[in-house]
Write an enzyme that holds these catalytic residues in place. Structure first.
Site, PDB file in Angstrom:
ATOM      1  N   HIS A 190       0.818  -1.210   0.000  1.00 23.90           N
ATOM      2  CA  HIS A 190       0.000   0.000   0.000  1.00 23.90           C
ATOM      3  C   HIS A 190       0.854   1.264   0.000  1.00 23.90           C
ATOM      4  O   HIS A 190       0.489   2.262  -0.602  1.00 23.90           O
ATOM      5  CB  HIS A 190      -1.007  -0.026   1.147  1.00 23.90           C
ATOM      6  CG  HIS A 190      -2.162  -0.900   0.811  1.00 23.90           C
ATOM      7  ND1 HIS A 190      -2.292  -2.181   1.269  1.00 23.90           N
ATOM      8  CD2 HIS A 190      -3.202  -0.686  -0.025  1.00 23.90           C
ATOM      9  CE1 HIS A 190      -3.370  -2.713   0.753  1.00 23.90           C
ATOM     10  NE2 HIS A 190      -3.948  -1.840  -0.036  1.00 23.90           N
ATOM     11  N   ARG A 297     -10.939   3.983  -2.358  1.00 28.79           N
ATOM     12  CA  ARG A 297     -10.611   3.013  -1.299  1.00 28.79           C
ATOM     13  C   ARG A 297     -11.063   3.603   0.033  1.00 28.79           C
ATOM     14  O   ARG A 297     -10.280   4.266   0.728  1.00 28.79           O
ATOM     15  CB  ARG A 297      -9.098   2.758  -1.260  1.00 28.79           C
ATOM     16  CG  ARG A 297      -8.528   2.021  -2.462  1.00 28.79           C
ATOM     17  CD  ARG A 297      -7.036   1.765  -2.243  1.00 28.79           C
ATOM     18  NE  ARG A 297      -6.529   0.725  -3.099  1.00 28.79           N
ATOM     19  CZ  ARG A 297      -5.844   0.944  -4.230  1.00 28.79           C
ATOM     20  NH1 ARG A 297      -5.605   2.171  -4.636  1.00 28.79           N
ATOM     21  NH2 ARG A 297      -5.406  -0.076  -4.943  1.00 28.79           N
ATOM     22  N   ARG A 333     -15.763   1.918  -3.296  1.00 28.59           N
ATOM     23  CA  ARG A 333     -15.594   0.542  -2.818  1.00 28.59           C
ATOM     24  C   ARG A 333     -15.846   0.537  -1.316  1.00 28.59           C
ATOM     25  O   ARG A 333     -15.252   1.339  -0.583  1.00 28.59           O
ATOM     26  CB  ARG A 333     -14.171   0.057  -3.089  1.00 28.59           C
ATOM     27  CG  ARG A 333     -13.944  -1.326  -2.489  1.00 28.59           C
ATOM     28  CD  ARG A 333     -12.584  -1.870  -2.802  1.00 28.59           C
ATOM     29  NE  ARG A 333     -11.549  -1.242  -2.000  1.00 28.59           N
ATOM     30  CZ  ARG A 333     -10.254  -1.528  -2.142  1.00 28.59           C
ATOM     31  NH1 ARG A 333      -9.867  -2.374  -3.058  1.00 28.59           N
ATOM     32  NH2 ARG A 333      -9.354  -0.950  -1.379  1.00 28.59           N
ATOM     33  N   GLU A 432     -11.442 -10.089  -7.759  1.00 36.06           N
ATOM     34  CA  GLU A 432     -10.043 -10.127  -7.326  1.00 36.06           C
ATOM     35  C   GLU A 432      -9.711 -11.418  -6.584  1.00 36.06           C
ATOM     36  O   GLU A 432      -8.693 -11.497  -5.916  1.00 36.06           O
ATOM     37  CB  GLU A 432      -9.719  -8.902  -6.466  1.00 36.06           C
ATOM     38  CG  GLU A 432     -10.665  -8.676  -5.314  1.00 36.06           C
ATOM     39  CD  GLU A 432     -10.338  -7.442  -4.472  1.00 36.06           C
ATOM     40  OE1 GLU A 432      -9.223  -6.924  -4.565  1.00 36.06           O
ATOM     41  OE2 GLU A 432     -11.216  -7.026  -3.697  1.00 36.06           O
ATOM     42  N   ASN A 455      -4.246  -6.633  -8.305  1.00 39.95           N
ATOM     43  CA  ASN A 455      -3.256  -6.797  -7.225  1.00 39.95           C
ATOM     44  C   ASN A 455      -3.595  -8.039  -6.404  1.00 39.95           C
ATOM     45  O   ASN A 455      -2.760  -8.913  -6.189  1.00 39.95           O
ATOM     46  CB  ASN A 455      -3.242  -5.574  -6.296  1.00 39.95           C
ATOM     47  CG  ASN A 455      -3.053  -4.281  -7.048  1.00 39.95           C
ATOM     48  OD1 ASN A 455      -2.549  -4.286  -8.164  1.00 39.95           O
ATOM     49  ND2 ASN A 455      -3.456  -3.178  -6.463  1.00 39.95           N
ATOM     50  N   ASP A 456      -4.852  -8.121  -5.958  1.00 42.04           N
ATOM     51  CA  ASP A 456      -5.241  -9.289  -5.175  1.00 42.04           C
ATOM     52  C   ASP A 456      -5.439 -10.511  -6.066  1.00 42.04           C
ATOM     53  O   ASP A 456      -5.072 -11.615  -5.690  1.00 42.04           O
ATOM     54  CB  ASP A 456      -6.516  -8.997  -4.372  1.00 42.04           C
ATOM     55  CG  ASP A 456      -6.183  -8.312  -3.054  1.00 42.04           C
ATOM     56  OD1 ASP A 456      -5.223  -8.755  -2.398  1.00 42.04           O
ATOM     57  OD2 ASP A 456      -6.844  -7.333  -2.698  1.00 42.04           O
ATOM     58  N   ARG A 466       1.328 -10.566  -1.786  1.00 45.53           N
ATOM     59  CA  ARG A 466       1.779  -9.373  -2.498  1.00 45.53           C
ATOM     60  C   ARG A 466       2.770  -8.542  -1.685  1.00 45.53           C
ATOM     61  O   ARG A 466       3.414  -7.640  -2.202  1.00 45.53           O
ATOM     62  CB  ARG A 466       0.578  -8.521  -2.932  1.00 45.53           C
ATOM     63  CG  ARG A 466      -0.269  -8.020  -1.796  1.00 45.53           C
ATOM     64  CD  ARG A 466      -1.618  -7.535  -2.288  1.00 45.53           C
ATOM     65  NE  ARG A 466      -1.681  -6.094  -2.425  1.00 45.53           N
ATOM     66  CZ  ARG A 466      -2.792  -5.416  -2.657  1.00 45.53           C
ATOM     67  NH1 ARG A 466      -3.943  -6.046  -2.794  1.00 45.53           N
ATOM     68  NH2 ARG A 466      -2.786  -4.118  -2.765  1.00 45.53           N
ATOM     69  N   CYS A 503      -8.846  -2.003 -12.041  1.00 41.35           N
ATOM     70  CA  CYS A 503      -8.375  -0.955 -11.128  1.00 41.35           C
ATOM     71  C   CYS A 503      -7.110  -1.358 -10.372  1.00 41.35           C
ATOM     72  O   CYS A 503      -6.648  -0.638  -9.508  1.00 41.35           O
ATOM     73  CB  CYS A 503      -9.484  -0.560 -10.157  1.00 41.35           C
ATOM     74  SG  CYS A 503     -10.046  -1.925  -9.126  1.00 41.35           S
TER      75      CYS A 503
HETATM   76  C1  PEP Z   1      -6.592  -4.833  -6.154  1.00 43.59           C
HETATM   77  O1  PEP Z   1      -6.591  -5.757  -5.334  1.00 43.59           O
HETATM   78  O2  PEP Z   1      -6.179  -4.950  -7.332  1.00 43.59           O
HETATM   79  C2  PEP Z   1      -7.066  -3.491  -5.779  1.00 43.59           C
HETATM   80  C3  PEP Z   1      -7.193  -2.536  -6.673  1.00 43.59           C
HETATM   81  O3  PEP Z   1      -7.379  -3.271  -4.480  1.00 43.59           O
HETATM   82  P1  PEP Z   1      -6.314  -3.068  -3.291  1.00 43.59           P
HETATM   83  O4  PEP Z   1      -4.979  -2.806  -3.940  1.00 43.59           O
HETATM   84  O5  PEP Z   1      -6.808  -1.912  -2.503  1.00 43.59           O
HETATM   85  O6  PEP Z   1      -6.376  -4.354  -2.555  1.00 43.59           O
HETATM   86 MG    MG Z   2      -7.777  -5.734  -3.516  1.00 48.84          MG
END
Ligand code: PEP
Ligand code: MG
Length: 591
Positions: A190, A297, A333, A432, A455-456, A466, A503
């Site tokens: 993050h 977020r 979200r 995700e 990402n997830d 991650r 996203c």
């Molecule tokens: C993701 O998981 O791709 C995402 C955009 O959400 P976050 O990075 O906040 O988990």
């Molecule tokens: Mg995510």
């Protein structure tokens, strides 16, 4: 590597030239033994209280000028609490009874915190959070701990820390931070996401950085290669200055894309939205010409504070974003906590595998009071703009149905009492998790839109945390498994006739863009700083040409083969376009 060089993961691109500032974590542990000199302890407490009052008064004054009356009043409230006679009376009584000043402050404050935090009323619970702040500040004064003021760093500061919590970043003033180096973290942590959004170079995972660097030491760093040099010689410094000059020149070039629409080379219109964490970031969205918000977020509204924002406070935040975006889409979200996003006052249970535990929508459905307050705020705010509601970490269709039931119950109540809201509020899923990807056809029937969180999705498909550098080679969204999954989700969404966006970080990777276009993704959501490079990249591809890339890439077997192939693709794209143009010319001539 020589001792004046640091090597880590390039987590946010950019050249940084500046002086090191080391951030140490505050340790609020104190001596628990009884006081030896009661009078001396009383004096220590009174002195700490006086310093606290003086500092708070001056901070409130500054805040009144820089932020406003409301913000200044928060600090003035802290001052009233700290000097309240019941509180100071109890502290002094405990010291008389033989406690050290630290123990007395800690115990007296904790008794008030317990009392207020158990109350129903939001205002009273906020009071508990304020007392926690006061307690920590008094303890720091007694223990002689000086906080690094992240809000007023000298210009050209390179911060070096073990880690920086997302909540700490809200104090950053970008213009003073030349870069950040951390001992832990990865390119998708993050902190990395925030650093990219703020265009701050970041190198993460530098082993023992804190024991190598010295406070005040000059340094240069490259957030792309992950290399930093301490006390650089003249030649190195000149090289970095030249790279920085080029970087700034390139940024100027990108600025020409501010005035352009987001279109492919073939003229297909694409929506280019932004990811934000707080209403304050809307200013950069507008500045960078983002066409809406593709991911708000909301958990960031819950961080860096000591109790949950009440429904009204949330409503104001969502409304502010919706109004500022003037009818452009705002995808909110709902709370995505757990995993690596901890919120201490929510008392999340310690879990052996937090990323596989009670996080995001799972937590919210179990804590429906908290979730209900958030949904009410979002639904009320929907009267003020083009808000869409997005559910994070969906794994089963029942979760979507439960959310919809909660939303409909609130809407019914609002109909009865005459509260305005958008009756067509779209509700969509974040895709995700592998489960959601595999049942995307089922979820599509219950959803108004999809947004792929790569990402997830990558971490769960690849079983690669991650945030864990040791497996970061596996956690690539160029892995055939992830690419196939994205394509499959897009196909299911398209078959059901709903928009499919993306996203995650993959949305602005230049090598990923042709593939995403080919899969049919028509909405990209990126951090504000990536709007212009993404728009520039999209403008270089037509859907027609991108299909050639998909054909070549999707038959390959490894992420490495795919990357090697993609690096050569820009060239191919140019050739294909030359070919398409000449075919068109020939057609024109024969007509
Ligand atoms: C993701 O998981 O791709 C995402 C955009 O959400 P976050 O990075 O906040 O988990
Ligand atoms: Mg995510």
């Amino acid at each position: 590597m020589s001792s004046n060089k640091l090597k880590g993961i390039g987590a946010s691109d950019g050249i940084g030239i500046g002086n090191i500032l080391v951030i140490k974590e505050a340790d609020l542990n104190y001596d628990k033994s009884p006081a030896e000199d009661i009078d001396a302890e009383k004096k220590r407490f009174n002195k700490a209280l006086k310093s606290f009052a003086k500092r708070t008064e001056s901070e409130a004054k500054k805040l009144r000028n820089s932020a406003g009356d409301k913000e200044a009043e928060i600090l003035e409230g802290h001052l009233l609490l700290a000097t309240d006679e019941t509180m100071t009376g109890q502290i002094l009584e405990m010291i008389e009874g033989g406690s050290r000043a630290e123990a007395a402050v800690d115990r007296a404050c904790n008794a008030f915190i317990d009392m207020f935090s158990g109350m129903e009323d939001d205002l009273m619970r906020q009071r508990a959070a304020d007392i926690k702040d006061v307690r920590d500040e008094l303890l720091k004064l007694l223990l002689g701990i000086k906080d690094t003021d992240l809000g007023s760093l000298p210009p050209n500061t390179i911060l070096v820390a073990r880690d920086i919590a997302p909540s700490m970043t809200s104090k950053f003033k970008k213009k003073n931070i030349a870069g950040i180096i951390t001992e832990v973290g990865t390119a998708t942590s993050h902190l990395a996401i925030i650093a990219k959004a703020m265009e701050i170079p970041l190198i993460s995972s530098v082993p023992e950085a804190l024991s190598i660097v010295k406070d005040g030491e000059p340094a240069v760093m490259n957030g792309k290669t992950g290399i930093a040099e301490l006390s650089p010689d003249e030649t190195t410094l000149a090289e970095y200055q030249e790279s920085l000059r080029k970087e700034l020149e390139h940024k100027a070039e990108l600025k020409s894309f501010r005035r352009k629409k987001t279109k492919t080379l073939g003229g297909e219109r694409i929506q280019l939205l932004c990811n934000i964490g707080t209403p304050a970031e809307v200013a950069s969205v507008i500045k960078e010409t983002g066409e809406g918000i593709g991911l708000f977020r909301t958990e960031f509204l819950f961080m860096n504070r000591q109790c949950e924002p009440c429904e009204d406070e949330q409503f104001e935040a969502y409304k502010e974003v919706a109004v500022a975006m003037k009818g452009k889409p705002v995808i909110i979200r709902t709370l995505d906590i757990g995993g690596d996003k901890e919120i201490p006052y929510l008392d999340l249970e310690k879990e052996a595998n937090p990323f596989l535990g009670l996080r995001a929508i799972r937590y919210c459905l179990k804590n429906d009071g908290l979730y209900n307050r958030q949904l009410r705020a979002i639904i009320r705010a929907s009267a003020y703009g083009n808000i869409k509601l997005m559910i994070p970490l969906v794994t089963c269709v029942e979760e979507v149905r439960s959310v919809k039931e909660m939303v409909h119950a609130i809407q019914k109540e609002y109909d009865e009492i005459g509260v305005a809201y958008n009756k067509e509020l779209p509700i969509g899923c974040m895709i995700e998790t592998p489960a959601a990807a595999l049942i995307a056809d089922i979820l599509a029937k219950e959803s108004d839109f999809f947004s792929i969180g790569t990402n997830d999705l990558t971490q769960y498909i690849m079983c690669a945390d991650r945030g864990n550098n040791s497996v970061s080679n596996l956690g690539s969204y160029f892995h055939p498994a992830v690419l196939r999954s994205i394509r499959q989700i897009a196909r299911c969404g398209k078959a059901a006739g709903i928009p499919v966006g993306i996203c995650g970080e993959a949305a602005w990777n230049p090598n990923m863009i042709p593939l995403l276009l080919s899969f049919g993704i028509d909405e990209f959501s990126v951090s504000p700083s990536k709007v212009l490079p993404t728009r520039a990249m999209i403008s270089k591809w037509s859907i027609h040409a991108s299909h050639y890339v998909e054909d070549d890439i999707m038959n390959l077997e490894t992420a490495e083969e795919i990357l090697i192939k993609l690096f050569g693709e820009q060239l191919r794209n140019d050739l294909v376009h030359e070919k398409i143009k000449s075919e068109q010319r020939e057609l024109d001539e024969t007509e």
